[in-house]
Scaffold this motif. Structure first.
Motif, mmCIF file in Angstrom:
data_model
loop_
_atom_site.group_PDB
_atom_site.id
_atom_site.type_symbol
_atom_site.label_atom_id
_atom_site.label_comp_id
_atom_site.label_asym_id
_atom_site.label_seq_id
_atom_site.Cartn_x
_atom_site.Cartn_y
_atom_site.Cartn_z
ATOM 1 N N ASP A 49 -67.255 -44.414 -28.885
ATOM 2 C CA ASP A 49 -67.008 -44.741 -30.301
ATOM 3 C C ASP A 49 -66.310 -43.594 -31.035
ATOM 4 O OD1 ASP A 49 -69.311 -43.257 -30.073
ATOM 5 O OD2 ASP A 49 -70.400 -44.306 -31.673
ATOM 6 N N HIS A 50 -66.630 -42.347 -30.634
ATOM 7 C CA HIS A 50 -65.903 -41.248 -31.297
ATOM 8 C C HIS A 50 -64.477 -41.142 -30.777
ATOM 9 C CE1 HIS A 50 -65.210 -37.728 -33.696
ATOM 10 N NE2 HIS A 50 -64.750 -37.090 -32.623
ATOM 11 N N ARG A 51 -64.314 -41.402 -29.469
ATOM 12 C CA ARG A 51 -62.946 -41.347 -28.918
ATOM 13 C C ARG A 51 -62.037 -42.407 -29.543
ATOM 14 N NH1 ARG A 51 -61.751 -37.882 -24.626
ATOM 15 N NH2 ARG A 51 -63.514 -37.351 -23.303
ATOM 16 N N ALA A 52 -62.632 -43.453 -30.073
ATOM 17 C CA ALA A 52 -61.803 -44.446 -30.769
ATOM 18 C C ALA A 52 -61.169 -43.827 -32.016
ATOM 19 C CB ALA A 52 -62.653 -45.660 -31.143
ATOM 20 N N LEU A 53 -61.848 -42.812 -32.564
ATOM 21 C CA LEU A 53 -61.311 -42.112 -33.741
ATOM 22 C C LEU A 53 -60.455 -40.919 -33.317
ATOM 23 C CD1 LEU A 53 -64.579 -41.789 -35.902
ATOM 24 C CD2 LEU A 53 -62.931 -43.659 -35.893
ATOM 25 N N GLN A 54 -60.889 -40.239 -32.236
ATOM 26 C CA GLN A 54 -60.228 -38.995 -31.829
ATOM 27 C C GLN A 54 -60.025 -39.071 -30.313
ATOM 28 O OE1 GLN A 54 -59.571 -36.229 -30.412
ATOM 29 N NE2 GLN A 54 -59.160 -34.611 -31.893
ATOM 30 N N PRO A 55 -58.812 -39.368 -29.875
ATOM 31 C CA PRO A 55 -58.598 -39.652 -28.447
ATOM 32 C C PRO A 55 -59.001 -38.517 -27.521
ATOM 33 C CG PRO A 55 -56.509 -39.482 -29.660
ATOM 34 C CD PRO A 55 -57.587 -39.508 -30.674
ATOM 35 N N TYR A 56 -59.034 -37.291 -28.032
ATOM 36 C CA TYR A 56 -59.354 -36.150 -27.169
ATOM 37 C C TYR A 56 -60.843 -35.798 -27.200
ATOM 38 C CZ TYR A 56 -54.356 -36.093 -27.562
ATOM 39 O OH TYR A 56 -53.044 -36.501 -27.553
ATOM 40 N N GLY A 57 -61.612 -36.559 -27.973
ATOM 41 C CA GLY A 57 -63.049 -36.314 -28.006
ATOM 42 C C GLY A 57 -63.383 -35.007 -28.699
ATOM 43 N N GLN A 58 -62.782 -34.798 -29.860
ATOM 44 C CA GLN A 58 -63.005 -33.549 -30.601
ATOM 45 C C GLN A 58 -63.278 -33.852 -32.074
ATOM 46 O OE1 GLN A 58 -59.259 -31.506 -29.519
ATOM 47 N NE2 GLN A 58 -60.488 -30.183 -28.222
ATOM 48 N N VAL A 59 -63.656 -32.825 -32.815
ATOM 49 C CA VAL A 59 -63.715 -32.907 -34.273
ATOM 50 C C VAL A 59 -62.598 -31.993 -34.799
ATOM 51 C CG1 VAL A 59 -66.205 -33.299 -34.242
ATOM 52 C CG2 VAL A 59 -65.360 -30.970 -34.617
ATOM 53 N N PRO A 60 -62.122 -32.227 -36.015
ATOM 54 C CA PRO A 60 -62.580 -33.186 -37.013
ATOM 55 C C PRO A 60 -61.803 -34.502 -36.944
ATOM 56 C CG PRO A 60 -60.968 -31.758 -38.024
ATOM 57 C CD PRO A 60 -61.097 -31.317 -36.581
ATOM 58 N N THR A 61 -62.382 -35.489 -37.665
ATOM 59 C CA THR A 61 -61.645 -36.707 -37.987
ATOM 60 C C THR A 61 -61.821 -36.956 -39.479
ATOM 61 O OG1 THR A 61 -63.602 -38.066 -37.542
ATOM 62 C CG2 THR A 61 -62.021 -37.798 -35.723
ATOM 63 N N LEU A 62 -60.989 -37.845 -39.995
ATOM 64 C CA LEU A 62 -61.110 -38.255 -41.395
ATOM 65 C C LEU A 62 -61.064 -39.775 -41.445
ATOM 66 C CD1 LEU A 62 -60.633 -37.307 -44.586
ATOM 67 C CD2 LEU A 62 -58.407 -38.311 -44.133
ATOM 68 N N GLU A 63 -61.950 -40.347 -42.233
ATOM 69 C CA GLU A 63 -61.880 -41.790 -42.509
ATOM 70 C C GLU A 63 -61.897 -41.997 -44.019
ATOM 71 O OE1 GLU A 63 -65.002 -43.778 -39.729
ATOM 72 O OE2 GLU A 63 -65.095 -41.608 -39.539
ATOM 73 N N GLU A 64 -60.881 -42.684 -44.508
ATOM 74 C CA GLU A 64 -60.899 -43.044 -45.936
ATOM 75 C C GLU A 64 -59.966 -44.222 -46.179
ATOM 76 O OE1 GLU A 64 -59.666 -40.016 -48.648
ATOM 77 O OE2 GLU A 64 -57.617 -39.983 -47.914
ATOM 78 N N ASP A 65 -60.417 -45.107 -47.031
ATOM 79 C CA ASP A 65 -59.607 -46.271 -47.437
ATOM 80 C C ASP A 65 -59.005 -46.998 -46.244
ATOM 81 O OD1 ASP A 65 -60.122 -45.690 -50.069
ATOM 82 O OD2 ASP A 65 -58.304 -44.462 -50.322
ATOM 83 N N GLY A 66 -59.780 -47.170 -45.179
ATOM 84 C CA GLY A 66 -59.285 -47.914 -44.025
ATOM 85 C C GLY A 66 -58.390 -47.104 -43.102
ATOM 86 N N LEU A 67 -58.167 -45.853 -43.434
ATOM 87 C CA LEU A 67 -57.332 -44.991 -42.585
ATOM 88 C C LEU A 67 -58.230 -44.070 -41.757
ATOM 89 C CD1 LEU A 67 -54.477 -43.653 -41.927
ATOM 90 C CD2 LEU A 67 -55.045 -42.021 -43.744
ATOM 91 N N THR A 68 -57.896 -43.947 -40.474
ATOM 92 C CA THR A 68 -58.586 -42.978 -39.627
ATOM 93 C C THR A 68 -57.556 -41.992 -39.134
ATOM 94 O OG1 THR A 68 -60.142 -44.627 -38.856
ATOM 95 C CG2 THR A 68 -59.902 -42.678 -37.507
ATOM 96 N N LEU A 69 -57.869 -40.710 -39.233
ATOM 97 C CA LEU A 69 -56.926 -39.672 -38.798
ATOM 98 C C LEU A 69 -57.639 -38.650 -37.952
ATOM 99 C CD1 LEU A 69 -54.809 -38.471 -41.880
ATOM 100 C CD2 LEU A 69 -53.968 -39.669 -39.843
ATOM 101 N N PHE A 70 -56.917 -38.081 -36.994
ATOM 102 C CA PHE A 70 -57.415 -36.900 -36.283
ATOM 103 C C PHE A 70 -56.337 -35.831 -36.389
ATOM 104 C CE2 PHE A 70 -54.890 -37.114 -32.366
ATOM 105 C CZ PHE A 70 -54.458 -38.428 -32.367
ATOM 106 N N GLU A 71 -56.609 -34.646 -35.871
ATOM 107 C CA GLU A 71 -55.775 -33.436 -35.965
ATOM 108 C C GLU A 71 -55.948 -32.803 -37.349
ATOM 109 O OE1 GLU A 71 -54.335 -31.554 -33.846
ATOM 110 O OE2 GLU A 71 -54.471 -32.876 -32.118
ATOM 111 N N SER A 72 -56.541 -31.616 -37.344
ATOM 112 C CA SER A 72 -56.838 -30.960 -38.620
ATOM 113 C C SER A 72 -55.579 -30.768 -39.465
ATOM 114 C CB SER A 72 -57.553 -29.627 -38.382
ATOM 115 O OG SER A 72 -56.798 -28.785 -37.540
ATOM 116 N N GLY A 73 -54.446 -30.463 -38.827
ATOM 117 C CA GLY A 73 -53.207 -30.246 -39.589
ATOM 118 C C GLY A 73 -52.762 -31.529 -40.282
#
Ligand SMILES: N[C@@H](CCC(=O)N[C@@H](CS)C(=O)NCC(=O)O)C(=O)O
Length: 233
Positions: A49-73
Motif C-alpha cells: 500500500d505504501h509502494r502504491a504511493l512511493q514506488p521505491y518504498g521510501q518516505v516522504p510522500t504527499l497526499e492532498e486534494d486527490g494528488l499523490t506525490l513522491f520525491e521530496s524535491g
C-alpha cells in the motif's frame, strides 16, 4: 483540506534530523500551513500500500486534494508553486530557483549520498573504505564550485527560495564534517538556513515524531556498524 505526508516513527540516531520528510515539513512551515503526518514503522515503507504511493518504498510522500506525490524535491516545488511562495513571481527568477533545486538534488546530493552509504549504511562492507577517498574528492570539488557560485550572497538568487531550502537540506547532511567546514561561506549558508524559524519548527516536529521502536535485528546491525566505522559501541 490539510495535506498528509509520510514519515518514519523511528530511525537510528545518526539519521534523526536528516530524514527527507524534513524538507517537506520545512516547506510547509515556510508557507505557514499545517500538515498531517502518517507515521510508518520501519519496514512498512516496503508494503504494497505504501509502494502504491512511493514506488521505491521510501518516505516522504504527499497526499492532498486527490494528488499523490513522491520525491521530496517534487513535493517542495509543488508546495511552493501552489502556495505562490518560495519561488519568485517572474518566469526567469522561477526558472533559476528551480535550477538550484536540481543543482542541489542532482549535482550535489549524489556524492553526499555515496558518502553516507560508505560511512554509515555500508560502513562494514569491504569496499567502503576503498571508495571513500574518491567520494571525498568528488564532494570537495562540488563544495568548492557551490561555494564559488554563492560568493558572499545570503541566498543563491535574491530572496530565500525552494532552491535554497533544498540546497541547505542537502549540504547540512555534511554538517560538522571538515569537508563542509573548510568552506566557511557554505557552513554559514547552512547556519543561516537552519536559523530560520520555519526550519526550527520543522526539525522539532520531525524529532518529536520519533516515538516508535527499532526493527528486529537493529541492535546487531548497529553493533557491527560501530565496530567497523570505529565509533564507540
Ligand atoms: N529521492 C528521494 C529519496 C527518499 C529517501 O531516500 N528516503 C529515505 C529516508 S531519508 C527512506 O525512506 N529510506 C528507507 C528505505 O529506502 O527503505 C526523495 O528525495 O524523496
Amino acid at each position: 483540506m490539510t495535506a498528509t505526508i509520510t514519515a518514519f516513527d523511528w530511525v537510528p540516531d545518526f539519521a534523526r534530523g536528516q530524514v527527507r520528510d524534513l524538507r517537506v515539513r520545512w516547506a510547509f512551515e515556510e508557507v505557514g500551513e499545517p500538515y498531517d503526518v502518517r507515521y510508518l514503522a520501519q519496514g512498512e515503507q516496503k508494503a504494497r500500500d505504501h509502494r502504491a504511493l512511493q514506488p521505491y518504498g521510501q518516505v516522504p510522500t504527499l497526499e492532498e486534494d486527490g494528488l499523490t506525490l513522491f520525491e521530496s524535491g517534487a513535493i517542495v516545488l509543488h508546495i511552493a508553486e501552489t502556495r505562490g511562495k518560495l519561488l519568485p513571481a517572474d518566469a526567469h527568477g522561477r526558472a533559476r530557483a528551480v535550477e538550484w533545486t536540481f543543482a542541489a538534488l542532482n549535482s550535489v546530493e549524489p556524492a553526499i549520498a555515496d558518502h553516507a552509504m560508505a560511512t554509515l549504511f555500508e560502513a562494514g562492507k569491504p569496499w567502503s573504505q576503498a571508495r571513500l577517498p574518491s567520494i571525498e574528492d568528488r564532494i570537495r570539488a562540488r563544495f568548492k564550485e557551490t561555494a564559488r557560485r554563492l560568493g558572499d550572497r545570503d541566498w543563491y538568487d535574491g530572496a530565500f527560495s525552494a532552491g535554497d531550502l533544498l540546497m541547505i537540506s542537502v549540504l547540512r547532511i555534511m554538517r560538522g564534517d571538515p569537508l563542509l567546514e573548510e568552506h566557511p561561506a557554505l557552513a554559514a549558508y547552512v547556519a543561516r538556513g537552519e536559523a530560520r524559524p520555519a526550519f526550527g519548527r520543522a526539525l522539532d516536529a520531525q524529532l518529536t515524531g520519533f516515538t516508535g521502536t527499532p526493527p528486529p535485528g537493529f541492535a546487531e546491525w548497529e553493533a557491527e556498524r560501530k565496530k567497523t566505522s570505529g565509533e564507540c559501541a
